[in-house]
Design a protein around this motif. Structure first.
Motif, mmCIF file in Angstrom:
data_model
loop_
_atom_site.group_PDB
_atom_site.id
_atom_site.type_symbol
_atom_site.label_atom_id
_atom_site.label_comp_id
_atom_site.label_asym_id
_atom_site.label_seq_id
_atom_site.Cartn_x
_atom_site.Cartn_y
_atom_site.Cartn_z
ATOM 1 N N THR A 30 51.480 22.389 12.921
ATOM 2 C CA THR A 30 51.103 21.041 13.305
ATOM 3 C C THR A 30 51.781 20.040 12.384
ATOM 4 O OG1 THR A 30 48.934 21.951 13.895
ATOM 5 C CG2 THR A 30 49.134 19.566 13.848
ATOM 6 N N LEU A 31 52.287 18.973 12.949
ATOM 7 C CA LEU A 31 52.999 17.964 12.161
ATOM 8 C C LEU A 31 51.991 16.986 11.569
ATOM 9 C CD1 LEU A 31 55.984 17.312 14.601
ATOM 10 C CD2 LEU A 31 55.854 18.942 12.703
ATOM 11 N N ILE A 32 51.413 17.373 10.434
ATOM 12 C CA ILE A 32 50.391 16.577 9.762
ATOM 13 C C ILE A 32 50.760 16.431 8.287
ATOM 14 C CG2 ILE A 32 48.522 17.190 11.346
ATOM 15 C CD1 ILE A 32 47.645 19.331 9.371
ATOM 16 N N PRO A 33 50.192 15.425 7.597
ATOM 17 C CA PRO A 33 50.531 15.223 6.179
ATOM 18 C C PRO A 33 50.286 16.443 5.304
ATOM 19 C CG PRO A 33 49.401 13.291 7.047
ATOM 20 C CD PRO A 33 49.328 14.343 8.122
ATOM 21 N N LEU A 34 49.238 17.218 5.574
ATOM 22 C CA LEU A 34 48.928 18.392 4.759
ATOM 23 C C LEU A 34 50.121 19.340 4.671
ATOM 24 C CD1 LEU A 34 45.694 20.443 4.631
ATOM 25 C CD2 LEU A 34 47.797 21.638 5.234
ATOM 26 N N HIS A 35 50.901 19.424 5.739
ATOM 27 C CA HIS A 35 52.050 20.332 5.754
ATOM 28 C C HIS A 35 53.274 19.755 5.059
ATOM 29 C CE1 HIS A 35 50.442 22.827 9.411
ATOM 30 N NE2 HIS A 35 49.748 23.004 8.298
ATOM 31 N N GLY A 36 53.194 18.494 4.636
ATOM 32 C CA GLY A 36 54.317 17.902 3.917
ATOM 33 C C GLY A 36 55.517 17.627 4.802
ATOM 34 N N VAL A 37 55.264 17.155 6.023
ATOM 35 C CA VAL A 37 56.354 16.905 6.968
ATOM 36 C C VAL A 37 57.357 15.907 6.406
ATOM 37 C CG1 VAL A 37 56.906 16.010 9.271
ATOM 38 C CG2 VAL A 37 54.923 17.503 8.949
ATOM 39 N N SER A 38 56.880 14.854 5.752
ATOM 40 C CA SER A 38 57.794 13.845 5.199
ATOM 41 C C SER A 38 58.692 14.441 4.122
ATOM 42 C CB SER A 38 56.987 12.674 4.632
ATOM 43 O OG SER A 38 56.256 12.022 5.644
ATOM 44 N N VAL A 39 58.132 15.330 3.303
ATOM 45 C CA VAL A 39 58.928 15.998 2.270
ATOM 46 C C VAL A 39 60.010 16.864 2.910
ATOM 47 C CG1 VAL A 39 58.845 17.717 0.412
ATOM 48 C CG2 VAL A 39 57.075 15.943 0.545
ATOM 49 N N ILE A 40 59.640 17.593 3.949
ATOM 50 C CA ILE A 40 60.598 18.462 4.632
ATOM 51 C C ILE A 40 61.740 17.643 5.230
ATOM 52 C CG2 ILE A 40 60.913 20.053 6.569
ATOM 53 C CD1 ILE A 40 58.000 20.974 6.088
ATOM 54 N N GLY A 75 45.275 18.642 -3.551
ATOM 55 C CA GLY A 75 44.227 18.454 -2.558
ATOM 56 C C GLY A 75 44.130 19.649 -1.630
ATOM 57 N N LYS A 76 43.814 19.368 -0.358
ATOM 58 C CA LYS A 76 43.564 20.444 0.594
ATOM 59 C C LYS A 76 44.772 21.362 0.748
ATOM 60 C CE LYS A 76 41.107 19.395 4.132
ATOM 61 N NZ LYS A 76 40.657 18.866 5.442
ATOM 62 N N ALA A 77 45.990 20.807 0.681
ATOM 63 C CA ALA A 77 47.190 21.630 0.849
ATOM 64 C C ALA A 77 47.289 22.713 -0.219
ATOM 65 C CB ALA A 77 48.435 20.744 0.814
ATOM 66 N N SER A 78 46.722 22.468 -1.388
ATOM 67 C CA SER A 78 46.797 23.439 -2.483
ATOM 68 C C SER A 78 45.656 24.454 -2.449
ATOM 69 C CB SER A 78 46.785 22.707 -3.826
ATOM 70 O OG SER A 78 45.528 22.090 -4.058
ATOM 71 N N ALA A 116 54.353 25.539 -4.787
ATOM 72 C CA ALA A 116 53.763 26.433 -5.779
ATOM 73 C C ALA A 116 52.251 26.320 -5.819
ATOM 74 C CB ALA A 116 54.353 26.132 -7.155
ATOM 75 N N ALA A 117 51.716 25.126 -5.530
ATOM 76 C CA ALA A 117 50.265 24.924 -5.556
ATOM 77 C C ALA A 117 49.659 25.526 -4.299
ATOM 78 C CB ALA A 117 49.944 23.431 -5.650
ATOM 79 N N MET A 118 49.093 26.721 -4.425
ATOM 80 C CA MET A 118 48.455 27.395 -3.302
ATOM 81 C C MET A 118 47.311 28.246 -3.829
ATOM 82 S SD MET A 118 50.832 30.706 -2.332
ATOM 83 C CE MET A 118 52.253 29.779 -1.796
ATOM 84 N N SER A 119 46.466 28.700 -2.920
ATOM 85 C CA SER A 119 45.392 29.601 -3.311
ATOM 86 C C SER A 119 45.393 30.801 -2.379
ATOM 87 C CB SER A 119 44.031 28.891 -3.265
ATOM 88 O OG SER A 119 43.032 29.711 -3.838
ATOM 89 N N LEU A 120 44.731 31.866 -2.818
ATOM 90 C CA LEU A 120 44.784 33.148 -2.123
ATOM 91 C C LEU A 120 43.383 33.717 -1.959
ATOM 92 C CD1 LEU A 120 47.716 34.436 -4.304
ATOM 93 C CD2 LEU A 120 47.900 33.943 -1.853
ATOM 94 N N PRO A 121 43.216 34.649 -1.020
ATOM 95 C CA PRO A 121 41.905 35.274 -0.853
ATOM 96 C C PRO A 121 41.633 36.334 -1.903
ATOM 97 C CG PRO A 121 43.442 36.159 0.738
ATOM 98 C CD PRO A 121 44.169 35.075 0.005
ATOM 99 N N GLY A 122 40.388 36.412 -2.331
ATOM 100 C CA GLY A 122 39.936 37.487 -3.201
ATOM 101 C C GLY A 122 40.807 37.722 -4.398
ATOM 102 N N SER A 123 41.193 38.981 -4.588
ATOM 103 C CA SER A 123 41.977 39.381 -5.760
ATOM 104 C C SER A 123 43.466 39.511 -5.449
ATOM 105 C CB SER A 123 41.456 40.717 -6.289
ATOM 106 O OG SER A 123 41.546 41.722 -5.284
ATOM 107 N N ALA A 124 43.924 38.913 -4.334
ATOM 108 C CA ALA A 124 45.329 39.043 -3.950
ATOM 109 C C ALA A 124 46.233 38.448 -5.020
ATOM 110 C CB ALA A 124 45.572 38.350 -2.615
#
Length: 306
Positions: free
Chosen positions: A132-142, A215-218, A239-247
């Motif tokens: 989806t083309l939304i700010p969370l995905h960083g469309v402007s940066v891309i 924010g939410k993107a991270s 680089a700012a991301m999160s993962l499930p459990g112990s991944a």
């Protein structure tokens, strides 16, 4: 049900309405609810959009309702550790009653995607964005990074950028496409069936994740990264991301900071290194199987229900 133990009841997203009603039942009569809280209703409606910075009357009202609803659950499921911490902090939840586990995707079509050939590839590197083309995905940066790449005569003819999807920032992409050669940029505006998405990923050399910053993107690991990794493709994401459990951290090219200069550099460097793209692709599919696959989700549910 086992004597002295309630039968678990799964409450899919959005769970707020059912759980708010259930919260008024006595605890002894309330079902043992396992609640999918993938995205907070309050967060989606107010944290980033409320002009009063989340302090409007409507915001406070929705937040109280959601907090009461989630606290009535026996277990709250989220997709990443960062979202787990966020829900605990926002709604005062019991840490032992919040669990992060992988999202479930229809993975067969993506696991069936064959590897890119090691030899015989042409000189054009295909870069794909799905979503989806939304700010969370960083469309402007891309788009800014693409503009830098396509304005550089050393790199322009080496790339073809392809977009699948639409959204609130569609006008930005529409303008970009109108001003660039279709040899370099293409766009499928309507959403495609799952098999078609898998085929598009199969044709790509590099897939783009999210670049929305903090924010939410991270706090998320989006569906499309699951699809890219399952299909065995090289991925670039912030680089700012999160993962499930112990991944552990995934085998992804991480961009820091999430801006156009860093993304441009990541694209041009990876485009020049076919061997690294193949290694990332192989490692990505192995990572998916080990940490994000349907089997991993099933194991988590077995443990939860035991």
């Amino acid at each position: 049900a086992v004597r002295g133990r309630k039968t678990p009841v799964y409450v899919p997203y959005p769970s707020l309405f059912f759980m708010w009603l259930a919260s008024w039942m006595p605890v002894s009569m309330r079902p043992h609810c396992i609640v999918d809280a993938y995205i907070s209703i309050w967060d989606t409606m107010f944290r980033d959009r409320d002009r009063a910075n989340g302090n409007s009357r409507a915001s406070r009202w929705v937040k109280r309702i959601e907090a009461r609803a989630l606290r009535a659950a026996a277990m709250v499921l989220v997709d990443t550790q960062a979202n787990k911490t966020c829900l605990i902090d926002d709604f005062g939840l019991d840490r032992d009653r919040v669990l992060s586990l992988p999202l479930g995707i229809d993975e067969d079509a993506f696991l069936a995607v064959p590897p890119r050939p090691r030899d015989g590839e042409d000189d054009v590197v295909r870069v794909l964005f799905v979503g989806t083309l939304i700010p969370l995905h960083g469309v402007s940066v891309i788009l800014s990074a693409m503009r830098r790449v396509l304005n550089d005569p050393l790199h322009r003819d080496r790339f073809h950028f392809r977009f699948i999807g639409d959204g609130q920032l569609g006008a930005l992409l529409e303008e970009f496409v109108a001003h660039h050669d279709p040899r370099h940029v293409s766009w499928v505006r309507e959403w495609r069936p799952l098999q078609a998405i898998a085929s598009e990923i199969g044709d790509a050399d590099i897939c783009l994740g999210v670049f929305g910053g903090e924010g939410k993107a991270s706090r998320v690991l989006p569906f499309k990264l699951y699809m890219y990794l399952a299909a065995g493709r090289a991925v670039i994401s912030q680089a700012a991301m999160s993962l499930p459990g112990s991944a552990p951290p995934p085998p992804v090219v991480l961009v820091e900071p999430a801006d156009e200069a860093a993304l441009e550099n990541a694209l041009t460097v990876l485009a020049m290194d076919r061997g690294r793209r193949h290694r990332l692709a192989e490692d990505g599919r192995a990572y998916y199987r080990n940490w994000l696959s349907g089997g991993r989700v099933l194991d988590a549910w077995r443990q939860l229900l035991s």
